[in-house]
Design an enzyme around this catalytic site. Structure first.
Site, PDB file in Angstrom:
ATOM      1  N   ASP A  59       0.858  -1.151   0.085  1.00  0.00           N
ATOM      2  CA  ASP A  59       0.007   0.036   0.042  1.00  0.00           C
ATOM      3  C   ASP A  59       1.068   1.383  -0.051  1.00  0.00           C
ATOM      4  OD1 ASP A  59      -1.707   1.954   0.734  1.00  0.00           O
ATOM      5  OD2 ASP A  59      -2.973   1.233   1.965  1.00  0.00           O
ATOM      6  N   ASN A  86       2.699   3.344 -10.745  1.00  0.00           N
ATOM      7  CA  ASN A  86       1.416   3.471 -11.305  1.00  0.00           C
ATOM      8  C   ASN A  86       0.132   3.398 -10.575  1.00  0.00           C
ATOM      9  OD1 ASN A  86      -1.009   2.198 -13.480  1.00  0.00           O
ATOM     10  ND2 ASN A  86      -0.988   1.081 -11.676  1.00  0.00           N
ATOM     11  N   SER A 140      -0.129  12.230 -15.874  1.00  0.00           N
ATOM     12  CA  SER A 140      -1.479  12.329 -16.437  1.00  0.00           C
ATOM     13  C   SER A 140      -1.523  13.818 -17.222  1.00  0.00           C
ATOM     14  CB  SER A 140      -2.522  12.622 -15.631  1.00  0.00           C
ATOM     15  OG  SER A 140      -3.911  12.910 -16.285  1.00  0.00           O
ATOM     16  N   TYR A 155      -6.863  16.038  -8.095  1.00  0.00           N
ATOM     17  CA  TYR A 155      -6.305  15.037  -8.916  1.00  0.00           C
ATOM     18  C   TYR A 155      -5.132  15.712  -9.632  1.00  0.00           C
ATOM     19  CZ  TYR A 155      -5.478  11.350 -12.516  1.00  0.00           C
ATOM     20  OH  TYR A 155      -4.975  10.198 -13.390  1.00  0.00           O
ATOM     21  N   LYS A 159      -0.814  15.269  -9.749  1.00  0.00           N
ATOM     22  CA  LYS A 159      -0.067  14.789 -10.718  1.00  0.00           C
ATOM     23  C   LYS A 159       1.100  16.022 -11.316  1.00  0.00           C
ATOM     24  CE  LYS A 159      -1.934  10.612 -11.627  1.00  0.00           C
ATOM     25  NZ  LYS A 159      -1.133   9.393 -11.557  1.00  0.00           N
ATOM     26  N   VAL A 188      -7.968   5.989 -20.812  1.00  0.00           N
ATOM     27  CA  VAL A 188      -7.894   4.568 -20.824  1.00  0.00           C
ATOM     28  C   VAL A 188      -9.186   3.996 -20.406  1.00  0.00           C
ATOM     29  CG1 VAL A 188      -6.211   2.669 -20.536  1.00  0.00           C
ATOM     30  CG2 VAL A 188      -5.386   4.966 -20.649  1.00  0.00           C
ATOM     31  N   ARG A 189      -9.583   2.659 -20.892  1.00  0.00           N
ATOM     32  CA  ARG A 189     -10.641   2.020 -20.205  1.00  0.00           C
ATOM     33  C   ARG A 189     -10.412   1.187 -19.315  1.00  0.00           C
ATOM     34  NH1 ARG A 189     -10.889   2.084 -25.956  1.00  0.00           N
ATOM     35  NH2 ARG A 189     -10.362  -0.021 -26.198  1.00  0.00           N
ATOM     36  N   THR A 190     -10.345   1.772 -18.163  1.00  0.00           N
ATOM     37  CA  THR A 190     -10.103   1.124 -16.862  1.00  0.00           C
ATOM     38  C   THR A 190     -11.191   1.480 -15.955  1.00  0.00           C
ATOM     39  OG1 THR A 190      -8.798   2.970 -15.873  1.00  0.00           O
ATOM     40  CG2 THR A 190      -7.741   1.309 -17.130  1.00  0.00           C
TER      41      THR A 190
HETATM   42  P1  NDP Z   1      -7.548   2.109 -11.978  1.00  0.00           P
HETATM   43  O1  NDP Z   1      -8.558   2.777 -10.863  1.00  0.00           O
HETATM   44  O2  NDP Z   1      -8.162   1.226 -12.733  1.00  0.00           O
HETATM   45  O3  NDP Z   1      -6.574   1.315 -10.900  1.00  0.00           O
HETATM   46  C1  NDP Z   1      -5.803   2.110  -9.797  1.00  0.00           C
HETATM   47  C2  NDP Z   1      -4.957   0.987  -9.365  1.00  0.00           C
HETATM   48  O4  NDP Z   1      -3.971   1.758  -8.179  1.00  0.00           O
HETATM   49  C3  NDP Z   1      -5.522   0.050  -8.565  1.00  0.00           C
HETATM   50  O5  NDP Z   1      -4.640  -1.517  -8.542  1.00  0.00           O
HETATM   51  C4  NDP Z   1      -5.608   0.185  -7.200  1.00  0.00           C
HETATM   52  O6  NDP Z   1      -5.569  -0.592  -6.142  1.00  0.00           O
HETATM   53  C5  NDP Z   1      -4.225   1.201  -7.145  1.00  0.00           C
HETATM   54  N1  NDP Z   1      -4.018   1.847  -5.661  1.00  0.00           N
HETATM   55  C6  NDP Z   1      -4.856   2.946  -5.336  1.00  0.00           C
HETATM   56  N2  NDP Z   1      -4.482   3.264  -4.177  1.00  0.00           N
HETATM   57  C7  NDP Z   1      -3.538   2.641  -3.876  1.00  0.00           C
HETATM   58  C8  NDP Z   1      -2.263   2.396  -2.612  1.00  0.00           C
HETATM   59  N3  NDP Z   1      -2.836   3.303  -1.692  1.00  0.00           N
HETATM   60  N4  NDP Z   1      -1.396   1.437  -2.801  1.00  0.00           N
HETATM   61  C9  NDP Z   1      -1.356   0.674  -3.959  1.00  0.00           C
HETATM   62  N5  NDP Z   1      -2.206   0.360  -5.002  1.00  0.00           N
HETATM   63  C10 NDP Z   1      -3.029   1.528  -4.875  1.00  0.00           C
HETATM   64  O7  NDP Z   1      -6.748   3.383 -12.517  1.00  0.00           O
HETATM   65  P2  NDP Z   1      -5.869   3.142 -13.850  1.00  0.00           P
HETATM   66  O8  NDP Z   1      -5.445   1.796 -14.144  1.00  0.00           O
HETATM   67  O9  NDP Z   1      -7.044   3.808 -14.951  1.00  0.00           O
HETATM   68  O10 NDP Z   1      -4.932   4.227 -13.498  1.00  0.00           O
HETATM   69  C11 NDP Z   1      -3.384   3.814 -13.214  1.00  0.00           C
HETATM   70  C12 NDP Z   1      -2.798   5.071 -13.362  1.00  0.00           C
HETATM   71  O11 NDP Z   1      -2.906   5.723 -14.684  1.00  0.00           O
HETATM   72  C13 NDP Z   1      -3.087   6.238 -12.131  1.00  0.00           C
HETATM   73  O12 NDP Z   1      -1.778   6.492 -11.682  1.00  0.00           O
HETATM   74  C14 NDP Z   1      -3.788   7.065 -13.141  1.00  0.00           C
HETATM   75  O13 NDP Z   1      -3.711   8.348 -12.312  1.00  0.00           O
HETATM   76  C15 NDP Z   1      -3.295   7.210 -14.333  1.00  0.00           C
HETATM   77  N6  NDP Z   1      -4.098   7.676 -15.287  1.00  0.00           N
HETATM   78  C16 NDP Z   1      -5.264   6.972 -15.862  1.00  0.00           C
HETATM   79  C17 NDP Z   1      -5.876   7.277 -16.944  1.00  0.00           C
HETATM   80  C18 NDP Z   1      -6.985   6.604 -17.328  1.00  0.00           C
HETATM   81  O14 NDP Z   1      -7.585   7.123 -18.414  1.00  0.00           O
HETATM   82  N7  NDP Z   1      -7.463   5.546 -16.723  1.00  0.00           N
HETATM   83  C19 NDP Z   1      -5.656   8.826 -17.585  1.00  0.00           C
HETATM   84  C20 NDP Z   1      -4.273   9.435 -17.089  1.00  0.00           C
HETATM   85  C21 NDP Z   1      -3.584   9.064 -16.068  1.00  0.00           C
HETATM   86  P3  NDP Z   1      -7.049  -1.327  -5.425  1.00  0.00           P
HETATM   87  O15 NDP Z   1      -7.400  -2.306  -6.538  1.00  0.00           O
HETATM   88  O16 NDP Z   1      -6.367  -1.913  -4.251  1.00  0.00           O
HETATM   89  O17 NDP Z   1      -8.054  -0.178  -5.536  1.00  0.00           O
END
Ligand code: NDP
Length: 232
Positions: A59, A86, A140, A155, A159, A188-190
């Site tokens: 974490d 990430n 980002s 946010y 960043k 991104v589609r997440t």
């Molecule tokens: P998701 O919300 O799909 O995934 C976020 C991930 O971060 C999860 O695995 C989550 O874990 C983890 N996380 C959150 N808090 C913590 C913590 N305290 N310790 C460890 N892990 C943590 O996001 P994305 O995959 O879309 O985003 C990944 C990165 O890309 C981020 O930094 C985001 O800001 C950046 N980004 C994303 C964009 C997008 O369009 N999706 C655009 C620009 C940047 P858990 O499952 O436990 O919550």
């Protein structure tokens, strides 16, 4: 010996895909996530594809936990040569700039700024000592100060701060072949980006993998999207 890459927040989304692609390139991967069960499930999915990864609970908002994870890796003889910061949270999409809540901003910074600082502090001295390292901070476009928009003000601030931190850390890692860069994955589609986003996680991680495996003459102290520099 393959190099070892540690990815934070790798149980889902962009982090999971980055872990998968890094493993496919032949790196040893440490898939970290804050929930051990979610990590095991993610590793299981990769294992079904023939990709073996090591799972560690991490974490990034827990300073002691980051140190403990680093100690576990040291004790196991694992040296981290590639760090992909990430893990991230987006807690105020659509929020108003003058309504930023102190606690929400703190919570955001804990993950998006202090997280990468803590993991960098834990593994970068080893990189500098050994003379090789690649650090990729998943930032980002929302953090660009030159192109600022009022999208998710806490946010975006976090960043922008991560970008500033990237530069500072890059200055601090000038010895040897240690490169520190930030990147924007696009929309991104997440779970964070939602289903209408324009990019798949597979497309989004291309620049992460590129920066994670840069040759010695590759860039450092930069901010990239689609392998091209973008303004801070
Ligand atoms: P998701 O919300 O799909 O995934 C976020 C991930 O971060 C999860 O695995 C989550 O874990 C983890 N996380 C959150 N808090 C913590 C913590 N305290 N310790 C460890 N892990 C943590 O996001 P994305 O995959 O879309 O985003 C990944 C990165 O890309 C981020 O930094 C985001 O800001 C950046 N980004 C994303 C964009 C997008 O369009 N999706 C655009 C620009 C940047 P858990 O499952 O436990 O919550």
């Amino acid at each position: 010996m393959p190099r070892t890459a540690l990815v934070t927040g790798a149980n889902r989304g962009i982090g999971f895909e980055a872990a998968r692609q890094l493993a496919r390139t032949g790196l040893d991967v440490v898939l970290t996530c804050r929930n051990a069960e979610a990590g095991a499930a993610a590793a299981g999915r990769l294992s079904d594809e023939g990709l073996a990864v090591r799972v560690e609970q991490l974490d990034v908002a827990d300073a002691t936990g980051v140190e403990e994870c680093a100690a576990r890796l040291r004790d196991a003889g694992v040296t981290v040569e590639v760090l992909v910061n990430n893990a991230g949270v987006l807690l105020d999409e659509g929020g108003a700039p003058l309504d930023i809540d102190d606690e929400l901003l703190r919570e955001t910074l804990e993950v998006n700024l202090f997280g990468p600082l803590r993991t960098s502090r834990a593994v970068m001295p080893g990189m500098i000592e050994r003379g090789y390292g690649r650090v990729v901070n998943v930032s980002s476009g929302a953090g660009q100060v030159t192109e600022a928009s009022p999208y998710a003000p806490a946010y975006s601030t976090s960043k922008a701060a991560l970008n500033a931190l990237t530069r500072q850390i890059a200055f601090g890692a000038r010895n040897g072949d240690v490169k520190v860069n930030a990147m924007c994955p696009g929309w991104v589609r997440t779970d964070m980006g939602g289903p209408s986003a324009t990019r798949s996680p597979e497309e989004a991680v291309d620049t992460i993998i590129w920066l994670a495996t840069l040759p010695p003459d590759g860039p450092t102290n930069g901010f990239f999207r689609d392998r091209r520099p973008i303004s801070w």
